[in-house]
Write an enzyme that holds these catalytic residues in place. Sequence first.
Site, mmCIF file in Angstrom:
data_model
loop_
_atom_site.group_PDB
_atom_site.id
_atom_site.type_symbol
_atom_site.label_atom_id
_atom_site.label_comp_id
_atom_site.label_asym_id
_atom_site.label_seq_id
_atom_site.Cartn_x
_atom_site.Cartn_y
_atom_site.Cartn_z
ATOM 1 C CB ALA A 8 -22.707 -1.112 3.537
ATOM 2 C CG PHE A 9 -21.748 -0.906 7.610
ATOM 3 C CD1 PHE A 9 -22.869 -1.685 7.850
ATOM 4 C CD2 PHE A 9 -20.687 -1.438 6.929
ATOM 5 C CE1 PHE A 9 -22.905 -2.992 7.421
ATOM 6 C CE2 PHE A 9 -20.720 -2.745 6.496
ATOM 7 C CZ PHE A 9 -21.836 -3.521 6.739
ATOM 8 C CE LYS A 63 -16.578 2.285 2.231
ATOM 9 N NZ LYS A 63 -16.621 0.834 2.066
ATOM 10 C CG ASP A 106 -21.206 -6.193 -3.176
ATOM 11 O OD1 ASP A 106 -22.111 -6.517 -3.974
ATOM 12 O OD2 ASP A 106 -21.335 -5.284 -2.342
HETATM 13 N N1 9ZP Z 1 -22.312 11.831 -5.076
HETATM 14 C C1 9ZP Z 1 -23.565 12.441 -5.275
HETATM 15 C C2 9ZP Z 1 -24.662 12.002 -4.436
HETATM 16 C C3 9ZP Z 1 -24.002 13.325 -4.195
HETATM 17 C C4 9ZP Z 1 -21.219 12.292 -5.698
HETATM 18 O O1 9ZP Z 1 -21.283 13.243 -6.470
HETATM 19 C C5 9ZP Z 1 -19.935 11.639 -5.402
HETATM 20 C C6 9ZP Z 1 -18.769 12.410 -5.488
HETATM 21 C C7 9ZP Z 1 -17.564 11.815 -5.226
HETATM 22 O O2 9ZP Z 1 -16.377 12.501 -5.268
HETATM 23 C C8 9ZP Z 1 -16.408 13.905 -5.363
HETATM 24 C C9 9ZP Z 1 -17.471 10.454 -4.872
HETATM 25 C C10 9ZP Z 1 -18.640 9.704 -4.797
HETATM 26 C C11 9ZP Z 1 -19.874 10.289 -5.066
HETATM 27 N N2 9ZP Z 1 -16.190 9.960 -4.643
HETATM 28 C C12 9ZP Z 1 -15.812 8.807 -4.062
HETATM 29 N N3 9ZP Z 1 -16.718 7.968 -3.508
HETATM 30 C C13 9ZP Z 1 -16.333 6.832 -2.926
HETATM 31 C C14 9ZP Z 1 -14.970 6.488 -2.932
HETATM 32 C C15 9ZP Z 1 -14.049 7.363 -3.504
HETATM 33 N N4 9ZP Z 1 -14.478 8.519 -4.056
HETATM 34 N N5 9ZP Z 1 -14.583 5.248 -2.388
HETATM 35 C C16 9ZP Z 1 -13.371 4.762 -2.055
HETATM 36 N N6 9ZP Z 1 -13.568 3.559 -1.525
HETATM 37 N N7 9ZP Z 1 -14.880 3.221 -1.483
HETATM 38 C C17 9ZP Z 1 -15.599 4.228 -2.160
HETATM 39 C C18 9ZP Z 1 -16.846 4.820 -1.504
HETATM 40 C C19 9ZP Z 1 -16.728 5.112 -0.031
HETATM 41 C C20 9ZP Z 1 -15.889 6.276 0.365
HETATM 42 N N8 9ZP Z 1 -17.269 5.997 -2.312
HETATM 43 C C21 9ZP Z 1 -18.709 6.312 -2.444
HETATM 44 C C22 9ZP Z 1 -19.671 5.213 -2.179
HETATM 45 C C23 9ZP Z 1 -20.935 5.866 -1.719
HETATM 46 C C24 9ZP Z 1 -20.617 7.265 -1.366
HETATM 47 C C25 9ZP Z 1 -19.153 7.439 -1.534
#
Ligand code: 9ZP
Length: 259
Positions: free
Chosen positions: A34-35, A53, A147
């Site tokens: 989001a940010f 993040k 959310d």
């Molecule tokens: N994304 C494709 C667009 C390139 C991915 O392949 C991808 C890969 C990931 O791990 C290898 C991944 C997310 C997308 N992993 C991940 N995303 C998180 C996350 C943990 N692991 N979170 C933990 N807390 N909140 C979430 C959040 C923020 C870090 N996310 C995703 C939300 C949007 C991007 C990352």
Amino acid sequence: MAPGHEGAELPGRYIQDAGTGMLYKRGRLLGEGAFGCCYQLAELASGKVYAAKVIPRARLAAVGTRERVERERELLCHLCHRHIVRLHGHFADRGHLYLLLELCSRGSLAGILRARGRLRGLEVRFYLKQIIAGLSYLHGQGIVHRDLKLSNFLVTEKMQVKIGDLGLAQRLAPPGRRWGVLCGTPNYLAPEVLDRRGHGVPSDIWALGCAMYEALTGRAPFEAAQRQELYRQIRGGTVPAVPAALSPCPGAHCPHAAA
Ligand code: 9ZP
């Protein structure tokens, strides 16, 4: 770009937590939060990899941003459950704030759905059971997520689902003292939230139902081009028909169905 702001949005290749002296190497971009952008971040000393993040300080000026980041940090550092993402740490440097979160290497259910169109019933049940475990823990702690959506359900290497993004989460207020704030994904807003009667446990469960419907069919249960029409559908109380293509739950017999 304004003088003095060169590169402010992009974190360096190497990032240091001045408090602990720990050095991190920025890896691949995971997506947009989001940010700010989210990156894989490797802790050089241990080799541990996190999902980070990365929030540019400049963005904190926007109304509500600092509160959302603070809220996520504050809530997550007190929570401990295998179906809620873990917060490993947080720090800041001159340009950015960093939240180091548990890496879920298979990305989000939204990403998985995008690649596949729709998910099979058995698979959705497998995920749902885990999400319910995480959500009941959260509710038991007196916290509503507000959310819930497919992009906030993250899947680990071992196929464990974790609920993430608690930036809009809130301690549950008694019904009379709830704020009638409209927040969350418009398609998933519960009727009581639309009517500004506040977001409680049932509104989280409503959103979860919407998300599971979308996982099974590829479409949100309530959809309309115009916001007013969307809200009319949601308030209408008519739950969309379950597409015939969905298999009934084997062995599930609803004792109320005949009534
Ligand atoms: N994304 C494709 C667009 C390139 C991915 O392949 C991808 C890969 C990931 O791990 C290898 C991944 C997310 C997308 N992993 C991940 N995303 C998180 C996350 C943990 N692991 N979170 C933990 N807390 N909140 C979430 C959040 C923020 C870090 N996310 C995703 C939300 C949007 C991007 C990352």
